[in-house]
Write a protein that holds these residues in place. Structure first.
Motif, mmCIF file in Angstrom:
data_model
loop_
_atom_site.group_PDB
_atom_site.id
_atom_site.type_symbol
_atom_site.label_atom_id
_atom_site.label_comp_id
_atom_site.label_asym_id
_atom_site.label_seq_id
_atom_site.Cartn_x
_atom_site.Cartn_y
_atom_site.Cartn_z
ATOM 1 N N MET A 170 0.753 -1.346 0.088
ATOM 2 C CA MET A 170 -0.052 -0.022 -0.016
ATOM 3 C C MET A 170 0.832 1.209 0.081
ATOM 4 N N THR A 171 1.935 1.341 0.660
ATOM 5 C CA THR A 171 2.882 2.317 0.879
ATOM 6 C C THR A 171 3.326 2.653 -0.553
ATOM 7 N N TYR A 172 3.803 1.728 -1.073
ATOM 8 C CA TYR A 172 4.426 1.623 -2.450
ATOM 9 C C TYR A 172 3.546 2.076 -3.404
ATOM 10 N N ILE A 200 -11.222 -8.131 -9.175
ATOM 11 C CA ILE A 200 -11.764 -8.498 -7.754
ATOM 12 C C ILE A 200 -10.794 -8.658 -6.696
ATOM 13 N N VAL A 201 -9.640 -9.224 -7.027
ATOM 14 C CA VAL A 201 -8.675 -9.136 -5.822
ATOM 15 C C VAL A 201 -8.202 -7.842 -5.252
ATOM 16 N N PHE A 202 -8.073 -6.844 -6.177
ATOM 17 C CA PHE A 202 -7.732 -5.575 -5.653
ATOM 18 C C PHE A 202 -9.049 -4.933 -4.854
ATOM 19 N N GLY A 224 -11.471 -6.466 -3.388
ATOM 20 C CA GLY A 224 -11.674 -7.279 -2.192
ATOM 21 C C GLY A 224 -10.485 -6.762 -1.102
ATOM 22 N N TRP A 225 -9.244 -6.681 -1.624
ATOM 23 C CA TRP A 225 -8.284 -6.333 -0.673
ATOM 24 C C TRP A 225 -8.584 -5.124 -0.028
ATOM 25 N N LEU A 226 -9.005 -3.890 -0.757
ATOM 26 C CA LEU A 226 -9.213 -2.819 -0.222
ATOM 27 C C LEU A 226 -10.512 -2.523 0.478
ATOM 28 N N ALA A 227 -11.560 -3.656 0.209
ATOM 29 C CA ALA A 227 -12.636 -3.478 0.712
ATOM 30 C C ALA A 227 -12.344 -4.242 2.438
ATOM 31 N N TYR A 228 -11.527 -5.150 2.185
ATOM 32 C CA TYR A 228 -11.384 -6.014 3.498
ATOM 33 C C TYR A 228 -10.589 -4.908 4.530
ATOM 34 N N LEU A 254 -18.381 -6.272 -5.310
ATOM 35 C CA LEU A 254 -17.853 -7.325 -5.312
ATOM 36 C C LEU A 254 -18.702 -8.488 -5.979
ATOM 37 N N THR A 255 -19.974 -8.644 -5.625
ATOM 38 C CA THR A 255 -20.949 -9.471 -6.057
ATOM 39 C C THR A 255 -21.129 -9.158 -7.527
#
Length: 116
Positions: free
Chosen positions: A35-37, A74-76, A78-82, A100-101
């Motif tokens: 995230m920092t990068y 989806i992965v990106f 989902g990652w930010l949502a989590y 996401l759905t």
């Protein structure tokens, strides 16, 4: 942006979820470096541009290749949502689940799991 100029981290109360344990703590700690990068070293337009191109490819290509293009989105998302889940209100949570759905259903149609 010059290669040696760095954007500062955004203002905020805390970078990690207070009192996080287990999986959340591990994900937040492992996500700190990417995230920092991503948010300080890569030009601001890069991530949104790549995600939009992949999403458009997912819409345009009606075969498994379109599904493969949607998977990183989806992965990106989902990652930010989590990562943002604990600080969201009910409206933000509903929007992330809906997004996401939608993306999972789009990928499923492209892979042929659901008829379009």
């Amino acid at each position: 942006m010059a290669p040696d100029s760095k954007r500062p981290l955004p203002e905020g109360e805390q970078f990690f979820t207070p009192g996080a344990t287990g999986l959340r703590k591990a994900v937040e700690q492992r996500s700190a470096v990417p995230m920092t990068y991503l948010f300080t070293q890569v030009p601001r337009w890069t991530a949104p541009t790549v995600l939009v191109v992949l999403l458009l490819a997912g819409f345009a290509v009606a075969n498994p290749l379109g599904g493969v293009a949607v998977l990183p989105v989806i992965v990106f998302i989902g990652w930010l949502a989590y990562l943002s889940w604990p600080s969201l209100g009910i409206g933000g949570k509903v929007m992330r689940v809906a997004m996401l759905t939608f993306l999972v259903l789009l990928a499923a149609t492209r892979f042929g799991f659901i008829a379009p």
